[in-house]
Design a protein around this motif. Sequence first.
Motif, PDB file in Angstrom:
ATOM      1  N   UNK A 188       0.688  -1.114   0.108  1.00 61.92           N
ATOM      2  CA  UNK A 188      -0.192  -0.176   0.088  1.00 61.92           C
ATOM      3  C   UNK A 188       0.858   1.072  -0.200  1.00 61.92           C
ATOM      4  N   UNK A 189       2.084   1.192   0.836  1.00 63.88           N
ATOM      5  CA  UNK A 189       2.904   2.526   0.833  1.00 63.88           C
ATOM      6  C   UNK A 189       3.437   2.548  -0.396  1.00 63.88           C
ATOM      7  N   UNK A 190       3.789   1.505  -1.173  1.00 68.59           N
ATOM      8  CA  UNK A 190       4.420   1.760  -2.601  1.00 68.59           C
ATOM      9  C   UNK A 190       3.213   2.310  -3.449  1.00 68.59           C
ATOM     10  N   UNK A 191       2.141   1.973  -3.839  1.00 64.47           N
ATOM     11  CA  UNK A 191       1.160   2.388  -4.291  1.00 64.47           C
ATOM     12  C   UNK A 191       0.954   3.956  -4.057  1.00 64.47           C
ATOM     13  N   UNK A 192       0.885   4.352  -2.890  1.00 63.83           N
ATOM     14  CA  UNK A 192       0.666   5.729  -2.224  1.00 63.83           C
ATOM     15  C   UNK A 192       1.948   6.783  -2.922  1.00 63.83           C
ATOM     16  N   UNK A 193       3.070   6.083  -2.792  1.00 64.20           N
ATOM     17  CA  UNK A 193       4.134   6.787  -3.148  1.00 64.20           C
ATOM     18  C   UNK A 193       4.350   7.134  -4.928  1.00 64.20           C
ATOM     19  N   UNK A 194       3.856   5.999  -5.350  1.00 68.34           N
ATOM     20  CA  UNK A 194       3.988   6.063  -6.868  1.00 68.34           C
ATOM     21  C   UNK A 194       2.736   7.135  -7.344  1.00 68.34           C
ATOM     22  N   UNK A 195       1.742   7.492  -6.533  1.00 70.41           N
ATOM     23  CA  UNK A 195       0.881   8.532  -6.775  1.00 70.41           C
ATOM     24  C   UNK A 195       1.281  10.053  -6.695  1.00 70.41           C
ATOM     25  N   UNK A 196       2.471  10.175  -6.191  1.00 71.70           N
ATOM     26  CA  UNK A 196       3.098  11.452  -5.695  1.00 71.70           C
ATOM     27  C   UNK A 196       3.811  11.799  -6.798  1.00 71.70           C
ATOM     28  N   UNK A 197       3.467  13.037  -7.462  1.00 67.31           N
ATOM     29  CA  UNK A 197       4.601  13.578  -8.742  1.00 67.31           C
ATOM     30  C   UNK A 197       5.961  13.624  -8.210  1.00 67.31           C
ATOM     31  N   UNK A 198       6.280  14.132  -6.832  1.00 70.92           N
ATOM     32  CA  UNK A 198       7.702  14.394  -6.265  1.00 70.92           C
ATOM     33  C   UNK A 198       8.334  13.231  -6.230  1.00 70.92           C
ATOM     34  N   UNK A 199       7.572  11.937  -6.137  1.00 74.11           N
ATOM     35  CA  UNK A 199       8.318  10.929  -5.588  1.00 74.11           C
ATOM     36  C   UNK A 199       8.072   9.655  -6.923  1.00 74.11           C
ATOM     37  N   UNK A 200       7.347  10.028  -7.833  1.00 72.24           N
ATOM     38  CA  UNK A 200       7.128   9.015  -8.898  1.00 72.24           C
ATOM     39  C   UNK A 200       8.433   8.277  -9.576  1.00 72.24           C
ATOM     40  N   UNK A 201       9.524   9.075  -9.588  1.00 72.59           N
ATOM     41  CA  UNK A 201      10.778   8.539  -9.954  1.00 72.59           C
ATOM     42  C   UNK A 201      11.531   7.927  -9.069  1.00 72.59           C
ATOM     43  N   UNK A 202      11.245   7.927  -7.829  1.00 75.92           N
ATOM     44  CA  UNK A 202      12.239   7.164  -6.943  1.00 75.92           C
ATOM     45  C   UNK A 202      12.252   5.745  -7.144  1.00 75.92           C
ATOM     46  N   UNK A 203      13.318   5.014  -7.069  1.00 83.17           N
ATOM     47  CA  UNK A 203      13.595   3.862  -7.183  1.00 83.17           C
ATOM     48  C   UNK A 203      13.159   2.968  -5.703  1.00 83.17           C
ATOM     49  N   UNK A 204      12.277   1.927  -6.001  1.00 85.52           N
ATOM     50  CA  UNK A 204      11.536   1.197  -4.986  1.00 85.52           C
ATOM     51  C   UNK A 204      12.013  -0.376  -5.097  1.00 85.52           C
ATOM     52  N   UNK A 205      12.519  -0.864  -4.087  1.00 86.15           N
ATOM     53  CA  UNK A 205      12.691  -2.390  -4.139  1.00 86.15           C
ATOM     54  C   UNK A 205      12.102  -2.874  -2.631  1.00 86.15           C
ATOM     55  N   UNK A 206      11.328  -4.044  -2.906  1.00 86.73           N
ATOM     56  CA  UNK A 206      11.012  -4.645  -1.610  1.00 86.73           C
ATOM     57  C   UNK A 206      11.943  -5.658  -1.013  1.00 86.73           C
ATOM     58  N   UNK A 207      12.384  -5.806  -0.053  1.00 90.14           N
ATOM     59  CA  UNK A 207      13.052  -6.697   0.797  1.00 90.14           C
ATOM     60  C   UNK A 207      12.382  -7.476   1.704  1.00 90.14           C
ATOM     61  N   UNK A 208      11.829  -8.808   1.604  1.00 85.56           N
ATOM     62  CA  UNK A 208      10.905  -9.343   2.333  1.00 85.56           C
ATOM     63  C   UNK A 208      11.194 -10.795   2.195  1.00 85.56           C
ATOM     64  N   UNK A 209      10.720 -11.571   3.367  1.00 90.77           N
ATOM     65  CA  UNK A 209      10.820 -13.092   3.385  1.00 90.77           C
ATOM     66  C   UNK A 209       9.762 -13.859   2.478  1.00 90.77           C
ATOM     67  N   UNK A 210       8.858 -13.091   2.037  1.00 91.14           N
ATOM     68  CA  UNK A 210       7.907 -13.668   0.983  1.00 91.14           C
ATOM     69  C   UNK A 210       8.307 -14.032  -0.235  1.00 91.14           C
TER      70      UNK A 210
END
Length: 228
Positions: A66-88
Amino acid sequence: MKKKDIRILLVDDEPDILEIVGYNLSQEGYQILTASNGKEAIAKAKKDLPHLIIMDVMMPEMDGMEACEQIRKMPELSQVIITFLTARSEDYSQVAGFDAGADDYITKPIKPKLLVSKVKALLRRLKDDEKSTAESIRVGSIEINREEYKIIKEDQEIILPRKEFELFYLLASKPGKVFKRDEILDKVWGNEVIVGGRTIDVHIRKLREKIGDDYFKTIKGVGYKFEV
């Protein structure tokens, strides 16, 4: 861009993970920011504008998806690189991660040296962006500005996450050309980052939703092409 100027936001509800990952990345010279849940991550990202976000999936208050989806909707953060680091490590979890807008999906446990290598590969995209030549192309009623990562379709601005934009730019740069899947992976994701075969399909589906289904043609067993 120098390492000391690169900001990495670590998001995990386990203090030990934040400490271990943060230590290894700070030793490389990066600026390290931390958050313990999705809500805190969004607040810190808006304030500090990190270049890379490394985020867990399962967290209290707000999960990583959910946090990733919300961040992607923000113009000032649309180009930030996001990676998940998870046990799933389930396939459906990885697909959901890319569907939420992530650039990569890393599963725990992972050795610190390998994680640092993956981070370097992800951040190499920042250098590629700095080297890229400012260029705008127009295909039909769509204008694509590579310098500003901006798409204008019929006087409406469309904001895309980094990988969606790069995939769209690649396909639209040569309308009618069939891009093979291996070529797309190489040019959009690069050889350094390993992504699943369904990653392209997820990104194409999101482009169809945002740009229009008729523009993107699937060539079964081969790849994709863009048609005006």
